[in-house]
Design an enzyme around this catalytic site. Structure first.
Site, PDB file in Angstrom:
ATOM      1  N   HIS A   1       3.160  -6.686   2.519  1.00 49.83           N
ATOM      2  CA  HIS A   1       2.350  -7.683   3.226  1.00 49.83           C
ATOM      3  C   HIS A   1       2.488  -9.005   2.475  1.00 49.83           C
ATOM      4  CE1 HIS A   1      -0.267  -4.672   5.454  1.00 49.83           C
ATOM      5  NE2 HIS A   1       0.199  -3.908   4.485  1.00 49.83           N
TER       6      HIS A   1
ATOM      7  N   HIS B   1       6.588  -1.295   3.527  1.00 43.84           N
ATOM      8  CA  HIS B   1       6.373  -2.669   3.983  1.00 43.84           C
ATOM      9  C   HIS B   1       5.583  -3.425   2.933  1.00 43.84           C
ATOM     10  CE1 HIS B   1       3.257  -0.017   5.613  1.00 43.84           C
ATOM     11  NE2 HIS B   1       2.387  -1.018   5.498  1.00 43.84           N
TER      12      HIS B   1
ATOM     13  N   ASN C   1       0.849  -1.186   0.000  1.00 44.11           N
ATOM     14  CA  ASN C   1       0.000   0.000   0.000  1.00 44.11           C
ATOM     15  C   ASN C   1       0.889   1.243   0.000  1.00 44.11           C
ATOM     16  OD1 ASN C   1      -2.438  -1.502   0.180  1.00 44.11           O
ATOM     17  ND2 ASN C   1      -2.109  -1.779   2.374  1.00 44.11           N
TER      18      ASN C   1
HETATM   19  P1  DGP Z   1      -0.659  -0.512   5.765  1.00 41.23           P
HETATM   20  O1  DGP Z   1      -2.115  -0.192   5.817  1.00 41.23           O
HETATM   21  O2  DGP Z   1      -0.253  -1.131   4.456  1.00 41.23           O
HETATM   22  O3  DGP Z   1       0.207   0.665   6.168  1.00 41.23           O
HETATM   23  O4  DGP Z   1      -0.421  -1.671   6.825  1.00 41.23           O
HETATM   24  C1  DGP Z   1       0.026  -1.451   8.131  1.00 41.23           C
HETATM   25  C2  DGP Z   1      -0.008  -2.776   8.830  1.00 41.23           C
HETATM   26  O5  DGP Z   1       0.788  -2.682   9.992  1.00 41.23           O
HETATM   27  C3  DGP Z   1      -1.399  -3.230   9.281  1.00 41.23           C
HETATM   28  O6  DGP Z   1      -1.724  -4.463   8.638  1.00 41.23           O
HETATM   29  C4  DGP Z   1      -1.265  -3.440  10.784  1.00 41.23           C
HETATM   30  C5  DGP Z   1       0.227  -3.467  11.008  1.00 41.23           C
HETATM   31  N1  DGP Z   1       0.651  -2.894  12.276  1.00 41.23           N
HETATM   32  C6  DGP Z   1       0.327  -1.664  12.752  1.00 41.23           C
HETATM   33  N2  DGP Z   1       0.923  -1.461  13.937  1.00 41.23           N
HETATM   34  C7  DGP Z   1       1.650  -2.582  14.201  1.00 41.23           C
HETATM   35  C8  DGP Z   1       2.488  -2.962  15.279  1.00 41.23           C
HETATM   36  O7  DGP Z   1       2.705  -2.233  16.257  1.00 41.23           O
HETATM   37  N3  DGP Z   1       3.043  -4.201  15.203  1.00 41.23           N
HETATM   38  C9  DGP Z   1       2.834  -5.032  14.131  1.00 41.23           C
HETATM   39  N4  DGP Z   1       3.421  -6.233  14.171  1.00 41.23           N
HETATM   40  N5  DGP Z   1       2.052  -4.695  13.095  1.00 41.23           N
HETATM   41  C10 DGP Z   1       1.468  -3.480  13.142  1.00 41.23           C
END
Ligand code: DGP
Length: 123
Positions: A109, A107, A94
């Site tokens: 996914h 990042h 994203n």
């Molecule tokens: P996006 O919408 O593509 O920016 O995805 C962000 C992702 O990050 C979402 O799927 C949830 C994940 N996320 C948010 N905060 C944390 C965190 O503190 N730890 C982990 N492991 N994932 C997180």
């Protein structure tokens, strides 16, 4: 985009330097991968470069060929080690507001473990 646009206190910067905990699944000199906190599939991991890149556009503009290759290889490696490579999986990146990016550190996914359905749900 330049490094000065990067927020050094974003959530993934804090995970990278140990200020926040995570569940790592893979790492090398240039990448770090961990479980998503809010999984959208039976297997859902995030693959990030260690470098300070806001999104894919920034990464493509400024990263070295070595960093680019390491991130792509890490995506595929995490698919294998999380057990989704054989049956099939999806990589989602994203970017920005319309892309729905929440965390301003690049990042990917890596999702799998069950049929994932259509690529996009139309509104
Ligand atoms: P996006 O919408 O593509 O920016 O995805 C962000 C992702 O990050 C979402 O799927 C949830 C994940 N996320 C948010 N905060 C944390 C965190 O503190 N730890 C982990 N492991 N994932 C997180």
């Amino acid at each position: 985009m330049s490094q000065s646009d990067y927020d050094p206190d974003n959530i993934f910067a804090r995970i990278l330097d140990g200020r926040l905990p995570s569940q790592p699944v893979d790492q090398d000199e240039q990448t770090f991968s961990f479980a998503d906190i809010n999984p959208q599939a039976p297997q859902h991991h995030l693959v990030i470069p260690r470098g300070a890149y806001t999104d894919l556009t920034d990464f493509a503009d400024r990263a070295s060929d070595s960093e680019l290759a390491a991130w792509v290889r890490a995506l595929a490696r995490v698919a294998k080690t999380s057990g989704v490579a054989k049956e099939g999986y999806r990589v989602i990146v994203n970017i920005g507001g319309h892309g729905g990016q929440e965390v301003p550190h690049l990042h990917g996914h890596v999702l799998g473990g069950a049929p994932l359905g259509p690529m996009l749900t139309r509104r």
